[in-house]
Structures are given as C-alpha cells and as structure tokens.
Design a protein around this motif. Sequence first.
Motif, PDB file in Angstrom:
ATOM      1  N   MET A 187       0.921  -1.148   0.060  1.00  0.00           N
ATOM      2  CA  MET A 187      -0.228   0.327   0.122  1.00  0.00           C
ATOM      3  C   MET A 187       0.908   1.058   0.365  1.00  0.00           C
ATOM      4  SD  MET A 187      -3.177  -1.218  -0.160  1.00  0.00           S
ATOM      5  CE  MET A 187      -4.245   0.379   0.467  1.00  0.00           C
ATOM      6  N   LEU A 188       0.425   2.068  -0.608  1.00  0.00           N
ATOM      7  CA  LEU A 188       0.803   3.464  -0.901  1.00  0.00           C
ATOM      8  C   LEU A 188       0.249   4.708   0.379  1.00  0.00           C
ATOM      9  CD1 LEU A 188       2.668   5.479  -1.959  1.00  0.00           C
ATOM     10  CD2 LEU A 188       0.504   6.486  -3.652  1.00  0.00           C
ATOM     11  N   VAL A 189       1.388   4.782   1.467  1.00  0.00           N
ATOM     12  CA  VAL A 189       0.566   5.928   2.355  1.00  0.00           C
ATOM     13  C   VAL A 189       0.454   7.936   2.102  1.00  0.00           C
ATOM     14  CG1 VAL A 189      -0.318   6.331   4.940  1.00  0.00           C
ATOM     15  CG2 VAL A 189       0.053   4.506   4.031  1.00  0.00           C
ATOM     16  N   LEU A 190      -0.997   8.326   1.865  1.00  0.00           N
ATOM     17  CA  LEU A 190      -0.378   9.691   1.938  1.00  0.00           C
ATOM     18  C   LEU A 190      -1.057  10.601   3.019  1.00  0.00           C
ATOM     19  CD1 LEU A 190      -1.208   9.743  -1.778  1.00  0.00           C
ATOM     20  CD2 LEU A 190       1.193   9.489  -1.106  1.00  0.00           C
ATOM     21  N   GLU A 191      -0.529  11.179   3.384  1.00  0.00           N
ATOM     22  CA  GLU A 191      -0.809  11.938   4.289  1.00  0.00           C
ATOM     23  C   GLU A 191      -0.557  13.410   4.551  1.00  0.00           C
ATOM     24  OE1 GLU A 191      -0.249   9.016   8.435  1.00  0.00           O
ATOM     25  OE2 GLU A 191       1.441  10.572   8.479  1.00  0.00           O
ATOM     26  N   ILE A 192      -1.698  14.143   4.427  1.00  0.00           N
ATOM     27  CA  ILE A 192      -1.454  15.750   4.914  1.00  0.00           C
ATOM     28  C   ILE A 192      -1.606  16.228   6.688  1.00  0.00           C
ATOM     29  CG2 ILE A 192      -2.380  17.932   4.208  1.00  0.00           C
ATOM     30  CD1 ILE A 192      -0.895  17.247   2.119  1.00  0.00           C
ATOM     31  N   ARG A 193      -0.822  16.356   7.797  1.00  0.00           N
ATOM     32  CA  ARG A 193      -0.942  17.371   8.267  1.00  0.00           C
ATOM     33  C   ARG A 193      -0.694  18.136   8.714  1.00  0.00           C
ATOM     34  NH1 ARG A 193       0.780  13.211  11.965  1.00  0.00           N
ATOM     35  NH2 ARG A 193       2.156  15.325  13.128  1.00  0.00           N
ATOM     36  N   ASP A 194      -1.953  18.921   9.670  1.00  0.00           N
ATOM     37  CA  ASP A 194      -1.703  20.141  10.507  1.00  0.00           C
ATOM     38  C   ASP A 194      -1.838  20.258  11.691  1.00  0.00           C
ATOM     39  OD1 ASP A 194      -4.530  21.770  11.579  1.00  0.00           O
ATOM     40  OD2 ASP A 194      -4.809  20.428   9.579  1.00  0.00           O
ATOM     41  N   ASP A 195      -1.532  21.133  12.215  1.00  0.00           N
ATOM     42  CA  ASP A 195      -1.064  21.548  14.138  1.00  0.00           C
ATOM     43  C   ASP A 195      -2.335  22.438  14.122  1.00  0.00           C
ATOM     44  OD1 ASP A 195       0.509  24.198  12.707  1.00  0.00           O
ATOM     45  OD2 ASP A 195       1.906  24.355  14.378  1.00  0.00           O
TER      46      ASP A 195
END
Length: 237
Positions: free
Chosen positions: A166-174
């Motif tokens: 699997m490919l895991v893509l993430e967009i995180r913000d604080d």
Amino acid sequence: MTAVWLVVASLVAVAAAICAVTFYRRAQCLQRELHRLEARRLRSQLNPHFLFNALTAVSELGYHDPGAADRTVTQLSNLLRISLDTDNRYEIALKDELDILRRYLDIQQTLLQNRLRIQFNVATDTLSARVPSMILQPLAENAVTHGITATRGGCIDVAAHRDGEMLVLEIRDDGPGLQNAGPERVGLSNTRDRLAHLYGNAQDFELKSAADGWTVARIRLPFHEAWAYDEDAHANY
C-alpha cells in the motif's frame, strides 16, 4: 447417433461457456470504464471549486497588497496550466502530484504572507507511484482553511511512504483540530468518491485527530509504479 449428440452437446456447452466468459469480460471492462468516467467527472469538479476560492482570496488581497495579488495571479495561472495538462489522466506519478501541490502551497504562502510553514517527508521510493491527479490539493486546502489561522499561522506536513503493498499519503496540520471543523467540505467528499470509484474497497481515506494534537488526512491505496525516475532530480522531497 448418441455419440454424435454428445459431441454436439459438448460443442454447444463450450460455445456457451465462451460466450459467457466473453460477456463477463466485456461487462467488467464496461464497469471499469464507467468508474473511470465517473472519477474523471469528479476530478473535473475540482477546477471551478478551487478557482473560485483562489480568485476570492486574490480579490481580497488586491486591496492592501497589489504586488502580492499580481504574483498570486501568475502562480495561479501556472498551476491551472499544469492542472489542465493532467486533466485527461486519472493517475499520474506522485512526483508530478507533489509538484502540483507545491505550486498550490506557494500560492497559499503568498496569501498568508509566510505565516504558513510547509515541510515534506516523502520517501524516495514512492515518487514513481501512481496516484489520482489533484488528489492532495483538496486535503491541503482543507488543512489551510481549518488549521492555519491568519494571526498565528501554522505548519502543514506532507508525507508519503510505503506500507507493504500500500501507498500511504498524509497531509497533517497543527491547527485547532476537528472540534469546530463543521460539515465535510466539497473537496473532502469529492476525494472519498474519487478514491472509491478508482480503487473500490482496496483504498481507505480518513480524517482524524492524531495523538500529538495534529489533524491528519490519510489516504491508503494500492502501490503501483508509473515509470523510473531520476532520484537526484527529486532530492528536494
């Protein structure tokens, strides 16, 4: 005579089986094509949605910083050109998707006057993976809208790695988290629908609060490569 009828019956059964398999394969191809057309329709919804939001921001910026507004229009023009170039492809290499995302975030940095901090944590072995075009921009837009305040700014982290097949893509913000996020925006619901049409149950999309307080939008989809790439040319990720 009985033997002849047995032969005829066998031939008819074989012919029926071949017809059934042929019909099944054609139905499968038609179903896949319908999914791709629907995914393309969903993809086409993003351009007017994104363009409206961007032009509204530029209009407001023009009153107090005409120079920044002019730079943003140029950046927006370049982004839309690239977006149109990929409009007919339902999948592109991750490295190209990241280029689109970087251009979008450059616009946001201009609008927020550098109150937006951005970091990339992308594993090199994922850059040739195939992903839906413009799949990350709505997630980044949601992070900017809900996570980056005009007064204190904030940070967005873009990450990608492999997890087995699997490919895991993430967009995180604080930012402040999901407690006041309200109903799901068009971009997020569009993302869910596109992933479902392209990959069925083989994908997963979630938006949640992480243990460290950051808000995470995470996509999991099957890993498959587009083409070989030059690692040195993409070392900035």
